[in-house]
Design a protein around this motif. Structure first.
Motif, mmCIF file in Angstrom:
data_model
loop_
_atom_site.group_PDB
_atom_site.id
_atom_site.type_symbol
_atom_site.label_atom_id
_atom_site.label_comp_id
_atom_site.label_asym_id
_atom_site.label_seq_id
_atom_site.Cartn_x
_atom_site.Cartn_y
_atom_site.Cartn_z
ATOM 1 N N ALA A 51 -28.557 69.530 -31.970
ATOM 2 C CA ALA A 51 -29.061 68.826 -30.786
ATOM 3 C C ALA A 51 -28.486 67.407 -30.755
ATOM 4 N N ARG A 52 -28.468 66.756 -31.935
ATOM 5 C CA ARG A 52 -27.971 65.381 -31.999
ATOM 6 C C ARG A 52 -26.498 65.333 -31.610
ATOM 7 N N PHE A 53 -25.748 66.291 -32.146
ATOM 8 C CA PHE A 53 -24.312 66.355 -31.870
ATOM 9 C C PHE A 53 -24.050 66.565 -30.366
ATOM 10 N N GLU A 54 -24.742 67.554 -29.791
ATOM 11 C CA GLU A 54 -24.501 67.884 -28.383
ATOM 12 C C GLU A 54 -24.859 66.701 -27.473
ATOM 13 N N LEU A 55 -26.012 66.073 -27.744
ATOM 14 C CA LEU A 55 -26.450 64.958 -26.888
ATOM 15 C C LEU A 55 -25.481 63.779 -26.991
ATOM 16 N N ALA A 56 -25.053 63.501 -28.223
ATOM 17 C CA ALA A 56 -24.171 62.344 -28.414
ATOM 18 C C ALA A 56 -22.859 62.536 -27.646
ATOM 19 N N HIS A 57 -22.397 63.780 -27.561
ATOM 20 C CA HIS A 57 -21.133 64.010 -26.864
ATOM 21 C C HIS A 57 -21.304 64.168 -25.360
ATOM 22 N N ALA A 58 -22.411 64.811 -24.953
ATOM 23 C CA ALA A 58 -22.561 65.093 -23.514
ATOM 24 C C ALA A 58 -23.155 63.909 -22.755
ATOM 25 N N ILE A 59 -24.077 63.165 -23.410
ATOM 26 C CA ILE A 59 -24.738 62.045 -22.709
ATOM 27 C C ILE A 59 -24.669 60.808 -23.615
ATOM 28 N N PRO A 60 -23.455 60.286 -23.840
ATOM 29 C CA PRO A 60 -23.306 59.215 -24.835
ATOM 30 C C PRO A 60 -24.004 57.919 -24.444
ATOM 31 N N SER A 61 -24.286 57.763 -23.153
ATOM 32 C CA SER A 61 -24.827 56.476 -22.703
ATOM 33 C C SER A 61 -26.320 56.312 -23.012
ATOM 34 N N VAL A 62 -26.959 57.335 -23.481
ATOM 35 C CA VAL A 62 -28.417 57.260 -23.676
ATOM 36 C C VAL A 62 -28.730 57.464 -25.153
ATOM 37 N N SER A 63 -29.779 56.760 -25.638
ATOM 38 C CA SER A 63 -30.158 57.053 -27.029
ATOM 39 C C SER A 63 -31.365 57.989 -27.049
#
Ligand code: GCW
Length: 608
Positions: A23-35
């Motif tokens: 989940a962390r990997f996918e979010l970091a790549h798909a929505i990098p602008s949000v933490s």
């Protein structure tokens, strides 16, 4: 990455070992602008709760799988151009959301229309770990959580999955674990007989101990295996009937063997007489599942799930919902769908299934249906589904299994958007076209609930008498006066298997919806339909309309800006679909014209 996740550009590293990592990997790549922050709460399981923190971070609370599903829900939403929600809570309607592959150990796929097996080759497990991760991603992104990798017809050497192949199978299970996907194996009911036990009688203690030992070995290699899937006493498969036992005896014995490990037995209800004599008018195949199982309601162990095909026949374009799904209130049930387009165009013709599934889900009672399963439409073709647009069925199946209330248009346009990122107008065109494709296919093949006018065995293309004098129990009995089977109380009595309100709805041909008319009734060609047309005219009209709609579909489809290689594949398959639609229209209309002698009111070409 193919299919709808083409916009998740990052290749998944092999080092991901948990749902949270993924989940962390996918979010970091798909929505990098949000933490993002995760709040791990095992009690939530697959449920997720998304909220905004004061520091603007997005928080996903859930069990491990819930966090992953929450992440994919956000990603889908974001890639579709929506802003991130401040609040979103969701949990799956069905706890097991399964894919059943009909893959054989020799690498072939029964009813597979997109290449060879993704899992087997030359009698062994053999897979590309990269593609397995892609598949895990495809499944997790739409919430699918169980993968049965081998055919329910368990041909040798697939039985070795529980034995020699076990180490490789365990390695495969490791690959799928970070995606929240658990494996399942189809097993052969007579398997103990390969190991020196002279019988497979479910009440014989030696049989039970063999299964217990086997389950212990399998679960020590794959502790989170979902369980075993069984096709017994069906189309030549071994089963309890050989020993004068019933299917509760069989299923409960296996259930006892897997119970210590939290395993389940998924037991298919596709049991019917496939050696029927067409002269025998008393046996009616759609009655079979009910006759074999309804009286056993309440006798199955709580870790048994009966998996029931959605209709009483076999995945035809239109069948009423199986009465078993409505009637077995004290048994755990799963509805079985078929993504593989066996009778529905073989991933050559366009056939988007969600409108059909919606009709079925709307009929289901709430209580005891806890699972859904779908026969896979995947293979090792580069695009996984043969026809690139057939992927919409895999995607929307996942969304629907999570939330059957989903709007079909929303589900389909979401897939179109994620896959092709078209302009809004092109997205609408393709969505409309996909949503209407099932009805179009129905019109040019065997409408009005007829079904079964398909070429025997291959199940592609028209052959109106192909199954007529055969042993499979699938007849329409068209003669010069009438067509269809009377399944009401005055006929085979099939309709009596339904609750009263449904009996009332279908019993009278005047009120029975047209779409099911010839499934329930035998009617003369001169019968007046609700819209005033005669039955024979309606048969002609539906076929001509189906063909005309296919021609229109083809023109529209080819204007859309598909990227290569999809464009070439889609255009090639569309040509084949056009040819198929014409064959169906001409052959079925000619068949009925020759029988009935009735001319088409509009004087269109029907061959003599
Ligand atoms: O419709 C039939 C198919 C068989 C299949 C069977 C089943 C796996 O033609 O190929 O076997 O259904 O569902 O068991």
């Amino acid at each position: 990455m193919k299919a709808w996740l083409s916009r998740l550009t990052a290749d998944l590293p092999s080092s991901l070992t948990s749902c949270e990592d993924l989940a962390r990997f996918e979010l970091a790549h798909a929505i990098p602008s949000v933490s993002f922050e995760f709040q791990h709460d095992p009690a939530l399981g697959e449920e997720f709760r998304i909220s905004r923190k004061e520091n603007h971070a997005v928080c996903i609370a859930g069990g491990s799988a819930g966090i992953l599903y929450g992440a994919y829900a956000l990603i889908r939403n974001f890639l579709e151009g929506n802003s991130l929600p401040d609040h979103l809570e969701s949990s799956p309607r069905y706890s097991l959301r399964m894919i059943n592959c009909w893959d054989n150990a020799d690498g072939s796929v029964e009813r597979g229309y997109s290449g060879q097996s993704l899992f087997f080759q030359n009698g062994k497990l053999s897979y590309d770990p990269f593609r397995m991760r892609e598949l895990g991603r495809l499944m997790a992104s739409v919430g699918l959580n169980v993968l049965c990798i081998n055919n329910v017809n368990v041909h040798f050497p697939a039985q070795l999955l529980l034995e020699d192949m076990l180490p490789d199978a365990a390695a495969l299970a490791d690959l799928f674990r970070p995606f929240g996907v658990r494996l399942m194996f189809s097993v052969d009911f007579s398997q103990p007989m390969r190991h020196g036990i002279p019988t497979a009688d479910p009440l014989n203690p030696a049989v039970l101990s063999w299964w217990k030992e086997t389950a212990a070995r399998v679960y020590s290699a794959i502790p989170d295996l979902a369980g075993f899937l069984v096709k017994a006493d069906s189309e030549g498969r071994p089963g309890p009937f050989t020993y004068g036992r019933n299917h509760a005896d069989g299923a409960n014995m296996l259930a006892e063997a897997v119970r210590p490990f939290g395993g389940i037995i998924v037991w298919r209800c596709f049991v019917y007489n496939c050696r029927q004599d067409w002269r025998d008018t008393m046996t009616d195949r759609p009655k079979a599942a009910w006759e074999h199982y309804a009286f056993l309601d309440g006798t199955f162990a709580d870790n048994v799930i009966l998996q029931v095909k959605h209709g009483p026949f076999d995945f035809q374009v239109r069948e009423p919902v199986s009465p078993l799904l409505l009637g077995m209130k004290k048994t755990n049930l799963a509805m079985e769908l078929q993504l593989a387009q066996e009778y529905t165009g073989q991933q050559i013709d366009l056939y988007t299934m969600i409108p059909m599934w919606k009709e079925l889900f709307e009929e289901l009672p709430e209580e005891n249906i806890m699972s859904v399963a779908a026969v896979s439409n995947l293979g090792n073709d580069e695009n996984y589904t043969g026809h690139p647009l057939a992927a919409v069925n895999f995607y929307t199946y996942g969304l629907l299994a999570w939330n059957p209330a989903i709007d079909p248009r929303k589900a389909v346009s979401s897939w179109v958007n994620l896959t092709y990122a078209f302009s809004p107008e092109d997205e609408r065109t393709l969505t409309d076209l996909l949503l209407s494709s099932r009805r179009t296919y129905e019109k040019y093949t065997a409408p009005l609930g007829l079904g079964w006018m398909i070429t025997p065995h291959t199940h592609y293309g028209p052959n109106p008498s192909g199954y007529e004098y055969d042993l499979w129990g699938t007849y329409h009995k068209a003669d010069r006066n009438a067509v269809g089977i009377d399944r009401t109380a005055s006929g085979t009595g099939y309709l009596l298997q339904y609750p009263d309100d449904l009996q009332r709805k279908y019993a009278d041909p005047e009120t029975c919806p047209d779409l099911y008319l010839l499934f329930y009734h035998r009617l003369p060609y001169s019968f007046r339909m609700k819209d005033g047309r005669t039955l024979i005219q309606r048969i002609y009209d539906d076929h001509f309309e189906g063909l005309a709609e296919t021609e229109k579909m083809s023109r529209l489809l080819l204007t859309l800006p598909f990227p290569e290689p999809d464009k070439t594949v889609i255009s090639d398959r569309m040509q084949r679909q056009l040819h198929n639609a014409k064959e169906w229209c001409d052959i079925i209309n000619t068949f009925f014209h020759r029988l009935s002698g009735a001319d088409d009111l509009h004087g269109r070409v029907i061959y003599e």
